[in-house]
Design a protein around this motif. Sequence first.
Motif, PDB file in Angstrom:
ATOM      1  N   LEU A  98      26.138  77.003 -12.625  1.00 26.88           N
ATOM      2  CA  LEU A  98      25.365  76.733 -13.525  1.00 26.88           C
ATOM      3  C   LEU A  98      24.130  77.686 -13.871  1.00 26.88           C
ATOM      4  CD1 LEU A  98      24.623  75.182 -16.323  1.00 26.88           C
ATOM      5  CD2 LEU A  98      23.495  73.639 -14.794  1.00 26.88           C
ATOM      6  N   LEU A  99      23.245  78.053 -12.667  1.00 29.07           N
ATOM      7  CA  LEU A  99      22.334  78.666 -12.419  1.00 29.07           C
ATOM      8  C   LEU A  99      22.626  80.083 -12.774  1.00 29.07           C
ATOM      9  CD1 LEU A  99      19.281  78.985 -11.828  1.00 29.07           C
ATOM     10  CD2 LEU A  99      19.608  79.047  -9.492  1.00 29.07           C
ATOM     11  N   HIS A 100      23.868  80.567 -12.023  1.00 31.44           N
ATOM     12  CA  HIS A 100      24.235  81.879 -12.240  1.00 31.44           C
ATOM     13  C   HIS A 100      24.584  82.139 -13.875  1.00 31.44           C
ATOM     14  CE1 HIS A 100      27.356  85.075 -12.059  1.00 31.44           C
ATOM     15  NE2 HIS A 100      26.720  85.319 -11.255  1.00 31.44           N
ATOM     16  N   GLN A 101      25.191  81.160 -14.484  1.00 35.50           N
ATOM     17  CA  GLN A 101      25.486  81.376 -15.811  1.00 35.50           C
ATOM     18  C   GLN A 101      24.407  81.615 -16.805  1.00 35.50           C
ATOM     19  OE1 GLN A 101      28.177  78.320 -16.746  1.00 35.50           O
ATOM     20  NE2 GLN A 101      29.687  79.051 -15.543  1.00 35.50           N
ATOM     21  N   ARG A 102      23.440  80.706 -16.425  1.00 34.73           N
ATOM     22  CA  ARG A 102      22.231  80.657 -17.413  1.00 34.73           C
ATOM     23  C   ARG A 102      21.274  81.807 -17.179  1.00 34.73           C
ATOM     24  NH1 ARG A 102      20.651  74.131 -17.848  1.00 34.73           N
ATOM     25  NH2 ARG A 102      22.453  73.429 -18.970  1.00 34.73           N
ATOM     26  N   CYS A 103      21.252  82.441 -15.989  1.00 31.66           N
ATOM     27  CA  CYS A 103      20.732  83.524 -15.454  1.00 31.66           C
ATOM     28  C   CYS A 103      21.194  84.662 -16.364  1.00 31.66           C
ATOM     29  CB  CYS A 103      20.255  84.001 -14.076  1.00 31.66           C
ATOM     30  SG  CYS A 103      19.112  82.857 -13.136  1.00 31.66           S
ATOM     31  N   ALA A 104      22.431  84.912 -16.216  1.00 29.88           N
ATOM     32  CA  ALA A 104      23.377  85.737 -17.079  1.00 29.88           C
ATOM     33  C   ALA A 104      23.034  85.997 -18.468  1.00 29.88           C
ATOM     34  CB  ALA A 104      24.904  85.395 -16.732  1.00 29.88           C
ATOM     35  N   ARG A 105      23.099  84.580 -18.951  1.00 28.94           N
ATOM     36  CA  ARG A 105      22.711  84.790 -20.414  1.00 28.94           C
ATOM     37  C   ARG A 105      21.245  85.275 -20.809  1.00 28.94           C
ATOM     38  NH1 ARG A 105      24.271  78.455 -21.058  1.00 28.94           N
ATOM     39  NH2 ARG A 105      26.198  78.875 -20.959  1.00 28.94           N
TER      40      ARG A 105
END
Length: 187
Positions: A98-105
């Motif tokens: 989840l953290l990885h995805q939110r940083c990607a956004r």
Amino acid sequence: MSRLFLGLDLPDEVDFDLSLMVGGIRGARWQDPEQLHLTLHFLGELGGGEARGLIAALGELEAPPFELQLGGAGVFPPRGQPRVAWIGVTRGLEPLELLHQRCARIIDACGIEREHRKWAPHVTVARMGHEASSHETHQWVRNHALYTSASFRVEHVRLYSSIRSRQGPKYRTEAVFALSSAGLGFT
């Protein structure tokens, strides 16, 4: 221009555990404890304006703190001559992703290029030179396959810069972003 990446720092006790795994592979360049981290996103060379914009945007990051545990061992690539020895993640994978995805956004919204290959969360412990023995590397993996770290709380993301030197890269924290319970929803 700075060479930047987003990552997670490891507690001193985990750094110490991983430092005890050093050795057994001729030709390996082992990471010093201060180099150990879990990379979320490699960003490459960014200019000052891009970096400032990213820092401002990451200040709005919403993701909950979570418990993480490292464990297992492996190499990249999984077939052929190994180039990297690593320790994986055994607990906390869902909130980490989840953290990885939110940083990607956030990175994408800033218009910054990032790696798009499949992300495999890990901590690099050694890099292999051409002279590194494949047999010794695979023996090292077998010897550390059952490793598990103590569980630890992840409460911050760090923006690191990587400075090249003859002794290997040196990492400097450029900014720290606190995780917040306001981001408890999984999307």
